[in-house]
Scaffold this active site. Sequence first.
Site, PDB file in Angstrom:
ATOM      1  N   GLU A 181     -52.661 -36.636  34.205  1.00 10.85           N
ATOM      2  CA  GLU A 181     -52.480 -37.245  32.882  1.00 10.85           C
ATOM      3  C   GLU A 181     -51.008 -37.592  32.752  1.00 10.85           C
ATOM      4  O   GLU A 181     -50.136 -36.782  33.087  1.00 10.85           O
ATOM      5  CB  GLU A 181     -52.896 -36.283  31.776  1.00 10.85           C
ATOM      6  CG  GLU A 181     -52.594 -36.798  30.356  1.00 10.85           C
ATOM      7  CD  GLU A 181     -52.970 -35.780  29.279  1.00 10.85           C
ATOM      8  OE1 GLU A 181     -54.023 -35.109  29.427  1.00 10.85           O
ATOM      9  OE2 GLU A 181     -52.209 -35.646  28.296  1.00 10.85           O
ATOM     10  N   GLU A 186     -45.430 -38.316  23.154  1.00  6.45           N
ATOM     11  CA  GLU A 186     -46.118 -37.463  22.192  1.00  6.45           C
ATOM     12  C   GLU A 186     -45.079 -36.897  21.240  1.00  6.45           C
ATOM     13  O   GLU A 186     -43.919 -36.679  21.612  1.00  6.45           O
ATOM     14  CB  GLU A 186     -46.829 -36.300  22.877  1.00  6.45           C
ATOM     15  CG  GLU A 186     -48.066 -36.661  23.664  1.00  6.45           C
ATOM     16  CD  GLU A 186     -48.743 -35.422  24.205  1.00  6.45           C
ATOM     17  OE1 GLU A 186     -49.827 -35.075  23.703  1.00  6.45           O
ATOM     18  OE2 GLU A 186     -48.173 -34.800  25.116  1.00  6.45           O
TER      19      GLU A 186
END
Length: 358
Positions: A181, A186
């Site tokens: 990933e 974020e």
Amino acid sequence: MQNLNKHHSFVSSLTALTLSVIVLSGCSADDATEQATDTVITNIEASGWQLVWQDEFEGNQIDTTKWSFAVDCYGGGNDEAQCYTARSKNAAVSGGLLSITALRETFSGPAVNDSDPSYDVNDTSKTLDYTSARLVSKNKGDWKYGRFEIRAKLPQGQGTWPAIWMLPTDWVYGPWAGSGEIDIMEAVNLKVVTDGKTPESAVHGTLHYGKQWPNNVYTGQGYHLPNELNPADAFHVYAVEWQQDEIRWYVDDVHFATQQSSGWYSQYIDGNGDLVNAPDDAPFNQPFHMLLNLAVGGAWAGTVNNTGIDESVFPQSMLVDYVRVYQCAISPSSGAGCETIDNSVVPVTGKKMPDIVE
């Protein structure tokens, strides 16, 4: 000032300058924006990057030839508090922007996501207290290596968790996170003040890899904008440059993190049921697709800063101006040759591959 070996750092200021010049020349604002965008893309391409996919979020609806919607109340595997929907109140395009909006409302939907064999989009077996949206480019935009660039303004408040990230299109090295990933950006709980400290302002770039959960690992690095600016107050450009054996992270063309294949790995169960080592550059040697979403609460946002979810801050939105994907024309097979590097950035210390015990 950064010592960059290529000159992308002028792009953001060039956009504003070009826009001002074009407007003064008598063009409309829309024409000026389009011409400024073309100028910026042209200058990036001058460094060898070739634009291969983009969404400028024009018109009045989401382009379903580029994006699909997640529809579930699964909770993202992180005990998140939102159901993802395909409704326009949670994701819409207007004024040249994509808005992904989290709302405080009770909603019911599938308890699993669409990768589960039992998934039924009409299932209403799970109820949660928030709704939001997740857009996914899988099988509509899938790439191995490139520059991935997103201009966005982030939400704020305790319990908000916006994410711009990538997952493997084919899970060659097994279930998450053995096949990897890539988190381009974020952030959690922006502008929240905890114990009199400065407002939360960090954005994070992270890789997840290793083995199938729960034996996965991750490595990453946070970044703070200069002059105590907050990502929730204005648009900023979030990007990664991904090439064979290396991934780099940028905010507004500031290179702040690097990870290399010497610090990541993948181990997975092969067809014979044996645990084996994947190739040295795995799992980040396969095509990935992009995801844009705004989660609520969960195992990260709900456990740090003031903890939990402050329902009074909702609705909250992540606004996205554009998504642009470039591939390096100099060496498409490796993605190398177009990179922007600040040589003072020390690569993130990765994780060592465990020995396989017979």
